[in-house]
Design a protein around this motif. Structure first.
Motif, PDB file in Angstrom:
ATOM      1  N   GLU A   4       0.815  -1.199   0.000  1.00  0.00           N
ATOM      2  CA  GLU A   4       0.000   0.000   0.000  1.00  0.00           C
ATOM      3  C   GLU A   4       0.858   1.263   0.000  1.00  0.00           C
ATOM      4  O   GLU A   4       1.990   1.248   0.485  1.00  0.00           O
ATOM      5  CB  GLU A   4      -0.915   0.042   1.233  1.00  0.00           C
ATOM      6  N   ALA A  19      -3.141   3.611  -2.885  1.00  0.00           N
ATOM      7  CA  ALA A  19      -2.868   2.656  -3.946  1.00  0.00           C
ATOM      8  C   ALA A  19      -2.365   1.354  -3.339  1.00  0.00           C
ATOM      9  O   ALA A  19      -1.668   1.364  -2.327  1.00  0.00           O
ATOM     10  CB  ALA A  19      -1.842   3.203  -4.922  1.00  0.00           C
ATOM     11  N   CYS A  20      -2.727   0.248  -3.969  1.00  0.00           N
ATOM     12  CA  CYS A  20      -2.240  -1.069  -3.567  1.00  0.00           C
ATOM     13  C   CYS A  20      -1.682  -1.752  -4.805  1.00  0.00           C
ATOM     14  O   CYS A  20      -2.441  -2.144  -5.692  1.00  0.00           O
ATOM     15  CB  CYS A  20      -3.364  -1.896  -2.961  1.00  0.00           C
ATOM     16  N   ALA A  21      -0.357  -1.851  -4.848  1.00  0.00           N
ATOM     17  CA  ALA A  21       0.293  -2.545  -5.956  1.00  0.00           C
ATOM     18  C   ALA A  21       0.395  -4.024  -5.616  1.00  0.00           C
ATOM     19  O   ALA A  21       0.822  -4.372  -4.514  1.00  0.00           O
ATOM     20  CB  ALA A  21       1.676  -1.955  -6.197  1.00  0.00           C
ATOM     21  N   HIS A  22      -0.011  -4.872  -6.526  1.00  0.00           N
ATOM     22  CA  HIS A  22       0.032  -6.317  -6.276  1.00  0.00           C
ATOM     23  C   HIS A  22       0.793  -7.020  -7.386  1.00  0.00           C
ATOM     24  O   HIS A  22       0.824  -6.563  -8.534  1.00  0.00           O
ATOM     25  CB  HIS A  22      -1.373  -6.893  -6.113  1.00  0.00           C
ATOM     26  N   SER A  23       1.432  -8.117  -7.009  1.00  0.00           N
ATOM     27  CA  SER A  23       2.197  -8.889  -7.980  1.00  0.00           C
ATOM     28  C   SER A  23       2.235 -10.339  -7.557  1.00  0.00           C
ATOM     29  O   SER A  23       2.169 -10.645  -6.361  1.00  0.00           O
ATOM     30  CB  SER A  23       3.628  -8.339  -8.098  1.00  0.00           C
ATOM     31  N   ASN A  74      -1.893  -2.233 -14.703  1.00  0.00           N
ATOM     32  CA  ASN A  74      -0.782  -1.857 -13.832  1.00  0.00           C
ATOM     33  C   ASN A  74      -0.807  -2.592 -12.496  1.00  0.00           C
ATOM     34  O   ASN A  74      -0.047  -2.249 -11.581  1.00  0.00           O
ATOM     35  CB  ASN A  74      -0.801  -0.346 -13.584  1.00  0.00           C
ATOM     36  N   ASN A  75      -1.687  -3.593 -12.384  1.00  0.00           N
ATOM     37  CA  ASN A  75      -1.760  -4.402 -11.155  1.00  0.00           C
ATOM     38  C   ASN A  75      -1.874  -3.535  -9.907  1.00  0.00           C
ATOM     39  O   ASN A  75      -1.136  -3.708  -8.922  1.00  0.00           O
ATOM     40  CB  ASN A  75      -0.533  -5.310 -11.038  1.00  0.00           C
ATOM     41  N   THR A  76      -2.798  -2.603  -9.961  1.00  0.00           N
ATOM     42  CA  THR A  76      -2.973  -1.677  -8.838  1.00  0.00           C
ATOM     43  C   THR A  76      -4.460  -1.485  -8.547  1.00  0.00           C
ATOM     44  O   THR A  76      -5.272  -1.412  -9.477  1.00  0.00           O
ATOM     45  CB  THR A  76      -2.328  -0.316  -9.147  1.00  0.00           C
ATOM     46  N   TYR A  78      -7.035   1.049  -6.252  1.00  0.00           N
ATOM     47  CA  TYR A  78      -7.034   2.361  -5.617  1.00  0.00           C
ATOM     48  C   TYR A  78      -8.217   2.509  -4.659  1.00  0.00           C
ATOM     49  O   TYR A  78      -9.256   1.872  -4.831  1.00  0.00           O
ATOM     50  CB  TYR A  78      -7.104   3.461  -6.671  1.00  0.00           C
TER      51      TYR A  78
END
Length: 121
Positions: A4, A19-23, A74-76, A78
């Protein structure tokens, strides 16, 4: 796998966008969610969205003020937070989970470390 960002200090009535970037999430994941934890309280469901962004879910306490959205390219995920109140203060966590969408923290499979939001009076 989840991270986050976007937390901070804001005055009452202000806005923040988390924002939460995930991978690396497995294909069995069905939805992403945001939870909030205030001091001395359990994780409170805030919002969730399916990965195809077809359906969003909100807690009554944030409906009309917060908006969850997903950017699969973008693997995000919000969380746009408007009209913030002091009671919105807390750690905000994103989570990924399987079908069906749930409002229970323990039913999610992956969780981020969180980002702090403080709403000052």
């Amino acid at each position: 796998q989840l991270r986050e960002s976007g937390g901070g200090l804001v005055q009452t009535g202000g806005s923040l966008k988390l924002a939460c970037a995930h991978s690396g999430l497995p294909s069995t994941m069905h939805a992403m969610a945001w939870f909030r934890q205030s001091p001395g309280k359990d994780h409170e469901f805030i919002a969730a969205i399916t990965f195809n962004s077809a359906t969003a879910y909100y807690a009554d306490s944030v409906k009309g003020r917060f908006t969850i959205s997903g950017d699969n390219a973008n693997n995000t995920v919000y969380l746009q937070m408007n009209s913030l109140k002091p009671e919105d203060t807390g750690g905000y966590y994103c989570a990924a989970g399987r079908y069906p969408v749930t409002r229970t923290w323990e039913n999610y499979t992956f969780w981020g470390p969180g980002t702090q939001v403080t709403v000052d009076t």
